[in-house]
Design a protein around this motif. Structure first.
Motif, PDB file in Angstrom:
ATOM      1  N   ILE A  15      -4.182   4.575  -5.683  1.00  0.00           N
ATOM      2  CA  ILE A  15      -2.743   4.545  -5.453  1.00  0.00           C
ATOM      3  C   ILE A  15      -2.134   5.711  -6.222  1.00  0.00           C
ATOM      4  O   ILE A  15      -2.268   5.785  -7.449  1.00  0.00           O
ATOM      5  CB  ILE A  15      -2.134   3.207  -5.916  1.00  0.00           C
ATOM      6  N   LEU A  16      -1.521   6.628  -5.494  1.00  0.00           N
ATOM      7  CA  LEU A  16      -0.930   7.819  -6.099  1.00  0.00           C
ATOM      8  C   LEU A  16       0.558   7.589  -6.329  1.00  0.00           C
ATOM      9  O   LEU A  16       1.233   6.992  -5.492  1.00  0.00           O
ATOM     10  CB  LEU A  16      -1.115   9.031  -5.185  1.00  0.00           C
ATOM     11  N   ALA A  17       1.051   8.051  -7.453  1.00  0.00           N
ATOM     12  CA  ALA A  17       2.474   7.940  -7.768  1.00  0.00           C
ATOM     13  C   ALA A  17       2.933   9.234  -8.422  1.00  0.00           C
ATOM     14  O   ALA A  17       2.144   9.950  -9.039  1.00  0.00           O
ATOM     15  CB  ALA A  17       2.723   6.755  -8.697  1.00  0.00           C
ATOM     16  N   ASP A  18       4.221   9.493  -8.290  1.00  0.00           N
ATOM     17  CA  ASP A  18       4.782  10.685  -8.923  1.00  0.00           C
ATOM     18  C   ASP A  18       4.566  10.617 -10.429  1.00  0.00           C
ATOM     19  O   ASP A  18       4.460   9.532 -11.004  1.00  0.00           O
ATOM     20  CB  ASP A  18       6.277  10.798  -8.616  1.00  0.00           C
ATOM     21  N   HIS A  52       3.872   5.468  -3.224  1.00  0.00           N
ATOM     22  CA  HIS A  52       4.688   5.741  -4.410  1.00  0.00           C
ATOM     23  C   HIS A  52       4.730   7.228  -4.747  1.00  0.00           C
ATOM     24  O   HIS A  52       5.076   7.615  -5.855  1.00  0.00           O
ATOM     25  CB  HIS A  52       4.160   4.965  -5.619  1.00  0.00           C
ATOM     26  N   LEU A  53       4.352   8.035  -3.782  1.00  0.00           N
ATOM     27  CA  LEU A  53       4.283   9.482  -3.984  1.00  0.00           C
ATOM     28  C   LEU A  53       5.347  10.151  -3.125  1.00  0.00           C
ATOM     29  O   LEU A  53       5.343  10.009  -1.907  1.00  0.00           O
ATOM     30  CB  LEU A  53       2.892   9.992  -3.585  1.00  0.00           C
ATOM     31  N   VAL A  79      -9.484   7.984   3.731  1.00  0.00           N
ATOM     32  CA  VAL A  79      -8.335   7.739   4.591  1.00  0.00           C
ATOM     33  C   VAL A  79      -7.065   7.736   3.752  1.00  0.00           C
ATOM     34  O   VAL A  79      -7.019   7.092   2.696  1.00  0.00           O
ATOM     35  CB  VAL A  79      -8.476   6.371   5.319  1.00  0.00           C
ATOM     36  N   LEU A  80      -6.047   8.446   4.215  1.00  0.00           N
ATOM     37  CA  LEU A  80      -4.739   8.448   3.561  1.00  0.00           C
ATOM     38  C   LEU A  80      -3.831   7.459   4.275  1.00  0.00           C
ATOM     39  O   LEU A  80      -3.866   7.355   5.501  1.00  0.00           O
ATOM     40  CB  LEU A  80      -4.101   9.835   3.638  1.00  0.00           C
ATOM     41  N   CYS A  81      -3.003   6.744   3.516  1.00  0.00           N
ATOM     42  CA  CYS A  81      -2.051   5.838   4.154  1.00  0.00           C
ATOM     43  C   CYS A  81      -0.732   5.837   3.397  1.00  0.00           C
ATOM     44  O   CYS A  81      -0.659   6.277   2.250  1.00  0.00           O
ATOM     45  CB  CYS A  81      -2.620   4.435   4.290  1.00  0.00           C
ATOM     46  N   HIS A  82       0.289   5.354   4.084  1.00  0.00           N
ATOM     47  CA  HIS A  82       1.653   5.290   3.540  1.00  0.00           C
ATOM     48  C   HIS A  82       2.143   6.672   3.100  1.00  0.00           C
ATOM     49  O   HIS A  82       2.787   6.806   2.071  1.00  0.00           O
ATOM     50  CB  HIS A  82       1.742   4.331   2.354  1.00  0.00           C
TER      51      HIS A  82
END
Length: 126
Positions: A15-18, A52-53, A79-82
């Protein structure tokens, strides 16, 4: 960029976030470390949740491209999502030849990976 991870039964979720602002900002290699761990996890797929990015760092496209090809060679999915429209446009401009699957939700990521696994199983059996 902050990277959180969750190990699921069939996949490895990132999960990536700023970035969270800090006083010291050393060169950030969190995504590289997380993708490296995911590649060694033994899971058949890696899902990258970008919900969240809001901004895609410039080196992220290069890392995603590198790991997409690396994982593909070992029969794994990335796979990338959202992915927001802005992040999708940034990704397209930074890595126009990137062929990483982009799906709307984690459920779609699971469906994609199951179909891909089924396809590979059938191809191997032929």
């Amino acid at each position: 960029m902050e990277v959180y991870r969750e190990i699921l039964p069939e996949s490895y979720l990132l999960i990536l976030a700023d970035d969270v602002p800090t006083d010291t900002d050393p060169e950030d290699d969190a995504l590289d470390r997380a993708l490296s761990r995911a590649a060694r996890s033994g899971k058949s797929s890696v899902w990258v949740d970008c919900s969240h990015l809001h901004h895609l760092p410039s080196d992220a496209a290069e890392l995603l491209t590198y790991y997409y090809h690396k994982l593909s060679k070992h029969g794994m999915n990335l796979v990338l999502c959202h992915l927001s429209d802005d992040a999708r446009q940034e990704l397209a401009s930074l890595a126009p030849s990137l062929s990483v699957p982009i799906v709307p939700t984690l459920l779609d990521a699971e469906k994609y990976c199951r179909q891909h696994l089924l396809h590979n199983t059938r191809s191997d059996a032929a």
